[in-house]
Structure formats: structure tokens, C-alpha cells
Write a protein that holds these residues in place. Structure first.
Motif, PDB file in Angstrom:
ATOM      1  N   PRO A  22     -29.818  21.052 -12.384  1.00  0.00           N
ATOM      2  CA  PRO A  22     -31.103  21.712 -12.641  1.00  0.00           C
ATOM      3  C   PRO A  22     -31.221  22.025 -14.132  1.00  0.00           C
ATOM      4  N   PRO A  23     -32.402  21.834 -14.712  1.00  0.00           N
ATOM      5  CA  PRO A  23     -32.546  22.064 -16.154  1.00  0.00           C
ATOM      6  C   PRO A  23     -32.357  23.529 -16.525  1.00  0.00           C
ATOM      7  N   ASN A  24     -31.736  23.742 -17.666  1.00  0.00           N
ATOM      8  CA  ASN A  24     -31.570  25.107 -18.155  1.00  0.00           C
ATOM      9  C   ASN A  24     -32.725  25.459 -19.096  1.00  0.00           C
ATOM     10  N   LEU A  25     -32.742  26.681 -19.585  1.00  0.00           N
ATOM     11  CA  LEU A  25     -33.865  27.187 -20.363  1.00  0.00           C
ATOM     12  C   LEU A  25     -34.168  26.358 -21.613  1.00  0.00           C
ATOM     13  N   PRO A  26     -33.180  25.991 -22.448  1.00  0.00           N
ATOM     14  CA  PRO A  26     -33.530  25.196 -23.638  1.00  0.00           C
ATOM     15  C   PRO A  26     -34.199  23.862 -23.282  1.00  0.00           C
ATOM     16  N   LEU A  27     -33.765  23.230 -22.210  1.00  0.00           N
ATOM     17  CA  LEU A  27     -34.363  21.956 -21.826  1.00  0.00           C
ATOM     18  C   LEU A  27     -35.787  22.145 -21.308  1.00  0.00           C
ATOM     19  N   VAL A  29     -37.924  24.616 -22.015  1.00  0.00           N
ATOM     20  CA  VAL A  29     -38.791  24.994 -23.129  1.00  0.00           C
ATOM     21  C   VAL A  29     -38.987  23.796 -24.064  1.00  0.00           C
ATOM     22  N   GLY A  30     -37.939  23.019 -24.303  1.00  0.00           N
ATOM     23  CA  GLY A  30     -38.034  21.863 -25.186  1.00  0.00           C
ATOM     24  C   GLY A  30     -38.980  20.798 -24.656  1.00  0.00           C
ATOM     25  N   ILE A  31     -38.892  20.495 -23.373  1.00  0.00           N
ATOM     26  CA  ILE A  31     -39.790  19.495 -22.786  1.00  0.00           C
ATOM     27  C   ILE A  31     -41.225  19.997 -22.799  1.00  0.00           C
ATOM     28  N   THR A  32     -41.416  21.262 -22.445  1.00  0.00           N
ATOM     29  CA  THR A  32     -42.767  21.841 -22.457  1.00  0.00           C
ATOM     30  C   THR A  32     -43.361  21.801 -23.858  1.00  0.00           C
ATOM     31  N   ALA A  33     -42.573  22.187 -24.857  1.00  0.00           N
ATOM     32  CA  ALA A  33     -43.063  22.182 -26.237  1.00  0.00           C
ATOM     33  C   ALA A  33     -43.326  20.757 -26.725  1.00  0.00           C
ATOM     34  N   ALA A  34     -42.497  19.804 -26.309  1.00  0.00           N
ATOM     35  CA  ALA A  34     -42.713  18.412 -26.718  1.00  0.00           C
ATOM     36  C   ALA A  34     -44.023  17.879 -26.140  1.00  0.00           C
ATOM     37  N   VAL A  35     -44.301  18.209 -24.893  1.00  0.00           N
ATOM     38  CA  VAL A  35     -45.561  17.775 -24.282  1.00  0.00           C
ATOM     39  C   VAL A  35     -46.741  18.440 -24.991  1.00  0.00           C
ATOM     40  N   LEU A  36     -46.600  19.722 -25.291  1.00  0.00           N
ATOM     41  CA  LEU A  36     -47.676  20.416 -26.008  1.00  0.00           C
ATOM     42  C   LEU A  36     -47.893  19.832 -27.398  1.00  0.00           C
ATOM     43  N   SER A  37     -46.828  19.429 -28.060  1.00  0.00           N
ATOM     44  CA  SER A  37     -46.988  18.855 -29.402  1.00  0.00           C
ATOM     45  C   SER A  37     -47.684  17.497 -29.348  1.00  0.00           C
ATOM     46  N   LEU A  38     -47.584  16.812 -28.209  1.00  0.00           N
ATOM     47  CA  LEU A  38     -48.316  15.558 -28.056  1.00  0.00           C
ATOM     48  C   LEU A  38     -49.802  15.807 -27.818  1.00  0.00           C
ATOM     49  N   MET A  39     -50.121  16.950 -27.220  1.00  0.00           N
ATOM     50  CA  MET A  39     -51.524  17.292 -26.953  1.00  0.00           C
ATOM     51  C   MET A  39     -52.234  17.813 -28.194  1.00  0.00           C
ATOM     52  N   VAL A  40     -51.523  18.611 -28.989  1.00  0.00           N
ATOM     53  CA  VAL A  40     -52.092  19.182 -30.218  1.00  0.00           C
ATOM     54  C   VAL A  40     -51.596  18.318 -31.368  1.00  0.00           C
ATOM     55  N   LYS A  41     -52.480  17.563 -31.973  1.00  0.00           N
ATOM     56  CA  LYS A  41     -52.076  16.543 -32.951  1.00  0.00           C
ATOM     57  C   LYS A  41     -51.940  17.032 -34.384  1.00  0.00           C
ATOM     58  N   SER A  42     -52.582  18.151 -34.752  1.00  0.00           N
ATOM     59  CA  SER A  42     -52.511  18.584 -36.149  1.00  0.00           C
ATOM     60  C   SER A  42     -52.647  20.097 -36.233  1.00  0.00           C
ATOM     61  N   GLY A  48     -45.662  24.408 -35.344  1.00  0.00           N
ATOM     62  CA  GLY A  48     -44.852  25.401 -34.644  1.00  0.00           C
ATOM     63  C   GLY A  48     -44.293  24.883 -33.332  1.00  0.00           C
ATOM     64  N   VAL A  49     -45.136  24.235 -32.542  1.00  0.00           N
ATOM     65  CA  VAL A  49     -44.687  23.713 -31.247  1.00  0.00           C
ATOM     66  C   VAL A  49     -43.677  22.591 -31.443  1.00  0.00           C
ATOM     67  N   ASP A  50     -43.881  21.765 -32.458  1.00  0.00           N
ATOM     68  CA  ASP A  50     -42.934  20.691 -32.759  1.00  0.00           C
ATOM     69  C   ASP A  50     -41.579  21.256 -33.184  1.00  0.00           C
ATOM     70  N   ALA A  51     -41.590  22.321 -33.962  1.00  0.00           N
ATOM     71  CA  ALA A  51     -40.333  22.964 -34.374  1.00  0.00           C
ATOM     72  C   ALA A  51     -39.604  23.568 -33.177  1.00  0.00           C
ATOM     73  N   ILE A  52     -40.355  24.179 -32.273  1.00  0.00           N
ATOM     74  CA  ILE A  52     -39.743  24.746 -31.063  1.00  0.00           C
ATOM     75  C   ILE A  52     -39.136  23.635 -30.209  1.00  0.00           C
ATOM     76  N   ALA A  53     -39.863  22.531 -30.054  1.00  0.00           N
ATOM     77  CA  ALA A  53     -39.352  21.404 -29.268  1.00  0.00           C
ATOM     78  C   ALA A  53     -38.062  20.860 -29.874  1.00  0.00           C
ATOM     79  N   PHE A  54     -38.061  20.656 -31.191  1.00  0.00           N
ATOM     80  CA  PHE A  54     -36.862  20.148 -31.853  1.00  0.00           C
ATOM     81  C   PHE A  54     -35.685  21.114 -31.669  1.00  0.00           C
ATOM     82  N   GLY A  55     -35.922  22.389 -31.906  1.00  0.00           N
ATOM     83  CA  GLY A  55     -34.845  23.375 -31.803  1.00  0.00           C
ATOM     84  C   GLY A  55     -34.266  23.473 -30.405  1.00  0.00           C
TER      85      GLY A  55
END
Length: 93
Positions: A22-27, A29-42, A48-55
Motif C-alpha cells: 500500500p502506498p505511503n504518505l510521500p508516494l 502526496v507525490g502522485i497527487t502533486a504530479a497530477v496537479l502539476s500536469l493540470m496547472v501549466k504555468s 509550488g506543486v511541481d516542487a512538492i511532487a519532486f520532493g
């Protein structure tokens, strides 16, 4: 329990075959932030969302690499860590 390469690669310390967990918290949050960064392009929100996804994905991969239950999970952590760093590196070109 036998100590074969298969056992070291796919079994945990209790002898269970572990490929997915089962995925843990960093995974999560990372997947959620990565999807959000694809939705918000600029803009600042994307940065901020891209930095959260990377971290978060970096943290998950680092934890798997050094604390994974078997060689498969540790290898998965290494591949994701390389991928996350490479994507950040090649994204700047």
C-alpha cells in the motif's frame, strides 16, 4: 528458509513475497502533486506543486532504496530516484 537469489529479491524478512505494498504518505502526496502539476501549466502554483511532487517522489525513492524490504523494492527505489533526478535535469533544457 532458503537464501536463494529469488528469496533475497522478492521476499521480506518474514518470508512473504513482496512486490507491491500500500502506498505511503510521500508516494500519495507525490502522485497527487504530479497530477496537479500536469493540470496547472504555468504560474506560481505550478512551481509550488511541481516542487512538492519532486520532493515527495524523491523522498519515497530514497526511503525505498535504503529501507526497502527486499532487493526488488530497493531496485525500484533506485530506478525512481534516477528517473526523478533525470526528469528534473532534462526538464531544464
Amino acid at each position: 528458509m532458503e537464501n536463494s537469489l529469488f528469496d533475497k529479491t522478492f521476499r521480506d524478512s518474514q518470508g512473504n513475497i513482496v512486490i507491491a505494498q500500500p502506498p505511503n504518505l510521500p508516494l500519495l502526496v507525490g502522485i497527487t502533486a504530479a497530477v496537479l502539476s500536469l493540470m496547472v501549466k504555468s504560474g506560481n502554483i505550478h512551481i509550488g506543486v511541481d516542487a512538492i511532487a519532486f520532493g515527495c517522489l524523491f523522498t519515497w525513492a530514497w526511503q525505498e532504496l535504503f529501507e526497502g524490504v527486499n532487493y526488488f523494492r530497493r531496485g525500484l527505489g533506485l530506478l525512481v530516484l534516477i528517473g526523478v533526478i533525470a526528469s528534473r535535469f532534462f526538464n531544464n533544457f
